[in-house]
Write a protein that holds these residues in place. Structure first.
Motif, PDB file in Angstrom:
ATOM      1  N   GLY A   1       7.337  -2.938   2.708  1.00 19.36           N
ATOM      2  CA  GLY A   1       7.722  -1.536   2.701  1.00 19.36           C
ATOM      3  C   GLY A   1       7.346  -0.800   3.970  1.00 19.36           C
ATOM      4  O   GLY A   1       7.086  -1.415   5.006  1.00 19.36           O
ATOM      5  N   HIS A   2       7.310   0.510   3.846  1.00 17.17           N
ATOM      6  CA  HIS A   2       7.009   1.347   5.001  1.00 17.17           C
ATOM      7  C   HIS A   2       5.526   1.689   5.045  1.00 17.17           C
ATOM      8  O   HIS A   2       4.866   1.734   4.020  1.00 17.17           O
ATOM      9  N   ALA A   3       5.039   1.898   6.255  1.00 18.63           N
ATOM     10  CA  ALA A   3       3.655   2.336   6.449  1.00 18.63           C
ATOM     11  C   ALA A   3       3.658   3.288   7.637  1.00 18.63           C
ATOM     12  O   ALA A   3       4.480   3.156   8.553  1.00 18.63           O
TER      13      ALA A   3
ATOM     14  N   TYR B   1      -3.680   0.021   6.469  1.00 21.60           N
ATOM     15  CA  TYR B   1      -4.125  -1.260   7.037  1.00 21.60           C
ATOM     16  C   TYR B   1      -5.104  -1.014   8.191  1.00 21.60           C
ATOM     17  O   TYR B   1      -6.116  -1.699   8.325  1.00 21.60           O
TER      18      TYR B   1
ATOM     19  N   MET C   1       0.814  -1.211   0.000  1.00 25.10           N
ATOM     20  CA  MET C   1       0.000   0.000   0.000  1.00 25.10           C
ATOM     21  C   MET C   1       0.844   1.255   0.000  1.00 25.10           C
ATOM     22  O   MET C   1       0.362   2.344   0.256  1.00 25.10           O
ATOM     23  N   ASP C   2       2.112   1.107  -0.129  1.00 29.15           N
ATOM     24  CA  ASP C   2       3.005   2.247  -0.078  1.00 29.15           C
ATOM     25  C   ASP C   2       3.592   2.473  -1.470  1.00 29.15           C
ATOM     26  O   ASP C   2       3.877   1.527  -2.199  1.00 29.15           O
TER      27      ASP C   2
ATOM     28  N   ASN D   1       9.602   3.147  12.996  1.00 26.35           N
ATOM     29  CA  ASN D   1       8.282   2.552  13.182  1.00 26.35           C
ATOM     30  C   ASN D   1       7.496   2.462  11.879  1.00 26.35           C
ATOM     31  O   ASN D   1       6.464   1.807  11.831  1.00 26.35           O
ATOM     32  N   TYR D   2       7.978   3.152  10.840  1.00 29.03           N
ATOM     33  CA  TYR D   2       7.358   3.033   9.521  1.00 29.03           C
ATOM     34  C   TYR D   2       7.836   1.749   8.834  1.00 29.03           C
ATOM     35  O   TYR D   2       7.144   1.211   7.966  1.00 29.03           O
ATOM     36  N   ALA D   3       9.038   1.310   9.199  1.00 29.96           N
ATOM     37  CA  ALA D   3       9.565   0.083   8.597  1.00 29.96           C
ATOM     38  C   ALA D   3       8.764  -1.112   9.107  1.00 29.96           C
ATOM     39  O   ALA D   3       8.102  -1.045  10.151  1.00 29.96           O
TER      40      ALA D   3
ATOM     41  N   ASN E   1       3.786  -7.078   5.666  1.00 32.72           N
ATOM     42  CA  ASN E   1       5.195  -6.709   5.867  1.00 32.72           C
ATOM     43  C   ASN E   1       5.847  -6.277   4.554  1.00 32.72           C
ATOM     44  O   ASN E   1       6.827  -6.848   4.105  1.00 32.72           O
TER      45      ASN E   1
ATOM     46  N   LEU F   1       0.061 -11.300   8.375  1.00 32.49           N
ATOM     47  CA  LEU F   1       1.259 -10.627   8.902  1.00 32.49           C
ATOM     48  C   LEU F   1       2.341 -10.554   7.834  1.00 32.49           C
ATOM     49  O   LEU F   1       2.997  -9.524   7.659  1.00 32.49           O
ATOM     50  N   LEU F   2       2.522 -11.666   7.137  1.00 36.78           N
ATOM     51  CA  LEU F   2       3.535 -11.691   6.063  1.00 36.78           C
ATOM     52  C   LEU F   2       3.165 -10.703   4.958  1.00 36.78           C
ATOM     53  O   LEU F   2       4.014  -9.947   4.468  1.00 36.78           O
TER      54      LEU F   2
ATOM     55  N   ASN G   1      11.505   6.535   2.574  1.00 35.75           N
ATOM     56  CA  ASN G   1      11.025   6.727   3.932  1.00 35.75           C
ATOM     57  C   ASN G   1      12.162   6.870   4.929  1.00 35.75           C
ATOM     58  O   ASN G   1      12.802   5.893   5.296  1.00 35.75           O
TER      59      ASN G   1
ATOM     60  N   MET H   1      11.029 -11.938  11.274  1.00 36.75           N
ATOM     61  CA  MET H   1       9.829 -12.568  10.722  1.00 36.75           C
ATOM     62  C   MET H   1      10.003 -14.081  10.682  1.00 36.75           C
ATOM     63  O   MET H   1       9.067 -14.826  10.978  1.00 36.75           O
TER      64      MET H   1
ATOM     65  N   ARG I   1      -0.099  -1.571  11.966  1.00 30.34           N
ATOM     66  CA  ARG I   1      -0.597  -2.304  10.785  1.00 30.34           C
ATOM     67  C   ARG I   1      -0.642  -3.808  11.026  1.00 30.34           C
ATOM     68  O   ARG I   1      -1.473  -4.500  10.435  1.00 30.34           O
ATOM     69  N   PHE I   2       0.220  -4.291  11.940  1.00 33.08           N
ATOM     70  CA  PHE I   2       0.264  -5.738  12.147  1.00 33.08           C
ATOM     71  C   PHE I   2      -0.880  -6.244  13.035  1.00 33.08           C
ATOM     72  O   PHE I   2      -1.248  -7.403  12.961  1.00 33.08           O
TER      73      PHE I   2
ATOM     74  N   LYS J   1       3.783  -0.091  15.313  1.00 29.45           N
ATOM     75  CA  LYS J   1       3.554  -0.678  13.996  1.00 29.45           C
ATOM     76  C   LYS J   1       2.166  -1.322  14.005  1.00 29.45           C
ATOM     77  O   LYS J   1       2.025  -2.551  13.925  1.00 29.45           O
TER      78      LYS J   1
END
Lengths: 348, 348, 348, 348
Positions: free
Chosen positions: B31-33, B41, A1-2, A13-15, B29, B25-26, A8, A22, B242-243, B240
């Motif tokens: 890029g940046h958000a 998300y 979505m980026d 925290n954006y990463a 993951n 989750l995968l 960046n 993982m 988004r997770f 983070k």
């Protein structure tokens, strides 16, 4: 979505989640394990932390940094105490009133330069010990590295610890980016921690590449009876704690922390080397870890936002922060500097 | 690290991450958000929740259930208020003093039967409204399904809501296993929530198969100005986020929640069908969701521990709890019952 | 401003200041004295209290009973602890959420009969010691005499203290009317306190005839380092503390407390002797100090309000409380009973 | 118990009870009166306060100033708010951690000169409104007169109120010595309060000559539903409140407050006139109410302690405070100056 084109440099925290972390999450997702940290993953992570930081440490895990700081501080204070930190400490400016709610101590601030306080400024700030009308000095809380990416040297830490000892106070360190500080100083984690006499350490995982999770490491045991109860009370005890623990184990295995922090510190150094050549901006704090602060005009900042995310850190001073995450690259720095150069020329 | 032979009916928190959640989750993951829930998300998950629960809801995410309950309750009360819940509510018996610390209200308890309170018992418990010396009644907090796996019917919920309205009080529901209740009642999520008039809902993700994460859904907006600030103050705002969000999106997509909760409810029903045949034990609460409580002698419990993990829920009454997670199977129930049967015969 | 004809059996707080106390206030109003309890009046009162209660006690003064209870309890607990008291304890039902705000512990209640709990009920109520999810048992708080005017015997106190010791808990006593209990038991203050092993005592002054002021007497010193700081933090430290202290000195001089409590206890006994003759009402709790609880119809209560103030204590049970203050008289009891008799006849 | 020869310029809290106040206590001690402020004395005092300060005010009474400030501030804030005050505010330096415990807001401080902050300094200090990570600005708390005896002018108050309005904040004033400020400005109490737009006022009684007691006057009604509950919760509700109220009635009758504050302000002015002649000391803050701050060497301070009590206010700066109470006299000033003169000569 980026937008993949956008660079960046806004925040770690954006990463997302670093690949070893993982993988650790996937590996830990096997069958059932005891909840609330009574599992073998948690035991293993705590043991690894003790190996790296000090055999005698008590280790607890939390969800996030605000939780870690406030759980740690609440566990070593009484409600009539005060905590001293810098005037730009995350604890003071970025954790809402969680300290008042959960710790309940007064926070007194000390003026800082590039995020650092001096032992001498600290010394003269500590007042009215034994005076019932005044909050009683109990903890000094440093951020290492600081919110400006600068690092206390071992000698500076020892000087501050000495002030703590003189005043019967404890030393807490907010280490949201602790690994970057160790790389910067070229010391082991132990040398920067146990040898200095830190009493409680918030060890950050999220900014270093984890999905979530921080550790709180207690070296002081004065109130250790309450640590586990305070963890639950702080709403920071993870039901499936193995997933925090497994990431810490990954981080501390095969020197991954060392590799990641070296990478991000190096990016900052490289960025600094390039940016000093750009006449329209100016580096405003020593670059010692993975962040660079520069003075940049609003006009330039606005133009750059089309290509890269990064924050105005201080509107009044026109200072922006660029911070480098595990997945940032030299190539992005190239692109950034090239673009900035061009705008700079245009503006002149 | 777990003995694959051992059956685990101890807790959904012992289970790992369900495969759709892990895939989410995968997938997230990349890029940046943006951090702290300002990402797409999070927006998507909140929208999905609004679709399922009510278009007008305000949605926040927390790390765990204790955080969700206390953040939700602190956001709709003042410090001189009281909260009414059952005498076995998680809020009351399993969240340490987080309510005192973070909410600050008095908790008054109401006697329960199989985890449920009645509207009538509630009505007579609410006292001294307007009396400055006494905590002021403000919230009723139900657990749905209850800690004993039982479920309030829609009519029971409406009767309790009516008492709330009569007393100018709000209705909070701790829905750590909310999906199981909806399956049990055969209603939509909306019918069990918005149509009943629930003001704040804690919607559990962790026990349903997520790695971590709960949602707090506000339908009442009286104090909505403070929700976002209270979230940060509660130390529950994920860097983070988004997770957490991506897992909720997975849960609410393709009816996965429906499938998982149906599976675990069915396991409990199947277990109940089998266990009633075993003479040495006795089911002690109605089996309405994914847990079965049975009376079992300490001797039998001890023997069974070699083969299966499950908890003594009440030592005095010799009641054990068996709870079924997304990854439990009929085959495990077979093995469990067979083993139990054998020990039962031996003991006779 | 009060109708002299109206009898007041409503509360000792309706009474004014007993003459010896008022004289003490006048006598203490001479010149300047150090503030915040650093004066000689405070030293003298604390010494007198130590003489009466135990040479080793630490003594602090507060403005009121709610302040005393909460200051005392906050000083001997951590925030993850629980406090056990009866279900009718003032601490639990009449101090708003001051305990949550200032102490921060969970209050667990024990069923009571005529205000008293039993050692056995207490014993089975104490649970889950060492369980991080549950508030940790730390203090038992009794009211002596109870809110129903009944008195724990020395043996009952010792049995409860034994439970405390077994569970590593402390014993607090709310003695808002403590002198009345001592008279009732016929013991010295020391026998009822130090000899029993009370750890912290709230010693009431206001209800005994003072204008304002209570004492908190610590026999346990585990957390004594914090007492003085907690007093200030509790907003209970009087600037001109000599005026609280001087009243306590008066109270403990020439056995005035003994005389006053004997008088009010005797009034209650006399009232009881008379009231049992009145067929329309019924004494519902043992009369052991200066209060009498009787069952009285609303109709009768309403009629009596023209002549005497006294409270419905429990609307559902139609129980009223009559409590006798230092300035109540046998003559008022005469008038009251005569009037009640007449109404009773009328109603029959 | 005080050496009549020793002069006391240490604190108004060292002084006893002014004769009109003591007479009011004696007069109020007649028969029974309803407790907890439901009596006619309390009604009368509240009405008198409304007459003096504003017809629409809600009035509550507390035991002491710390209680008044914290009760008042807790009643107009939520837990995620911040309060701005000067760096020498009593609230910040002399109330232990009562603000953290009872109010729960962050206190941010503004540099002051002679105890006063400027509207401009305030304006630039208010930051990050709407930012969830940061405590949200809600209240400005001024001390009038300040801890250094200086007074905000009506224009200064209005300028600060304007900043409050611009930022959607409320204005609280700690008026522990409020009457002295009104005399200094030559305004009515209303002009200095209602006309300026103060939202909550702590009106001090103790330092003005009462035995104990302060009033909290609310002009803002946004959260008025909670005032009465918060009063009880703050442990500040007096059982026999008539004795606080009667003193306030005395204070506001026949302009007694005016006479007393004029007397103490005049003493300070007279002291200043004399002390400027003494070469060894220096007045360091404007003398605008009843306190004088002078720079005095430790040697001189030590010698003077044989004759007069007064405090070192700032050890580092060698500043002492002399404060004048209702019962201080010109004759004492004569003696003090004479003695000081003599020591000054000796030292030269």
């Amino acid at each position: 979505m980026d937008h993949s084109e956008t660079i960046n440099f806004a925040s770690e925290n954006y990463a997302g989640v670093q690949s070893d972390m993982m993988q650790a999450l996937l590996d830990a997702n096997k069958g059932h394990a005891r909840s609330y940290g009574n599992d073998e993953y948690t035991l293993e992570a705590a043991n690894l932390i003790r190996e790296s930081f000090g055999a005698d440490a008590e280790v607890y895990f939390t969800f996030n940094g605000t939780g870690a700081n406030n759980f740690g501080l609440a566990s070593i204070t009484n409600k009539y105490h005060s905590i001293f930190c810098s005037d730009v400490a995350h604890l003071y400016v970025d954790e809402s009133t969680a300290p008042e709610t959960f710790v309940g101590c007064r926070i007194f601030v000390i003026p800082s330069e590039s995020g650092k306080i001096t032992a001498e400024e600290l010394r003269v700030s500590i007042k009215r010990s034994g005076d019932i009308h005044h909050p009683q000095p109990k903890v000094v809380s440093l951020t290492q590295p600081t919110e400006y990416g600068t690092v206390y040297t071992i000698d500076e830490l020892k000087a501050i610890k000495a002030i703590c000892v003189d005043n019967n106070m404890l030393l807490h360190v907010d280490g949201a980016r602790y690994f970057n500080a160790a790389i910067s100083l070229g010391t082991t984690l132990k040398e920067m921690t146990t040898d200095v006499g830190i009493d409680v350490l918030t060890l950050g995982g999220t900014k270093a590449g984890m999905m979530f999770g921080e550790a709180v490491i207690f070296f002081n045991k004065d109130q250790s009876e309450g640590y586990k109860y305070n963890l639950k009370r702080s709403m920071q005890l993870a039901s499936k704690n193995r997933f925090i623990a497994a990431q810490f184990t990954a981080m501390l295995t095969d020197n991954i922390w060392h590799r990641l922090a070296t990478h991000t510190n190096n990016l900052a150094k490289e960025f600094e080397r390039r940016i000093v050549e750009v006449p329209s901006v100016k580096v405003v704090h020593p670059v010692e870890t993975n962040a660079v602060f520069i003075k940049m005009s609003p006009a330039l900042h606005e133009k750059m936002q089309q290509h890269a995310h990064f924050y105005y850190w201080n509107d009044l001073k026109e200072e922006v922060r660029l911070v480098f995450s595990f997945d940032n690259t030299i190539e992005e720095i190239d692109r950034f500097i090239k673009q900035l150069d061009q705008y700079s020329s245009d503006l002149n």
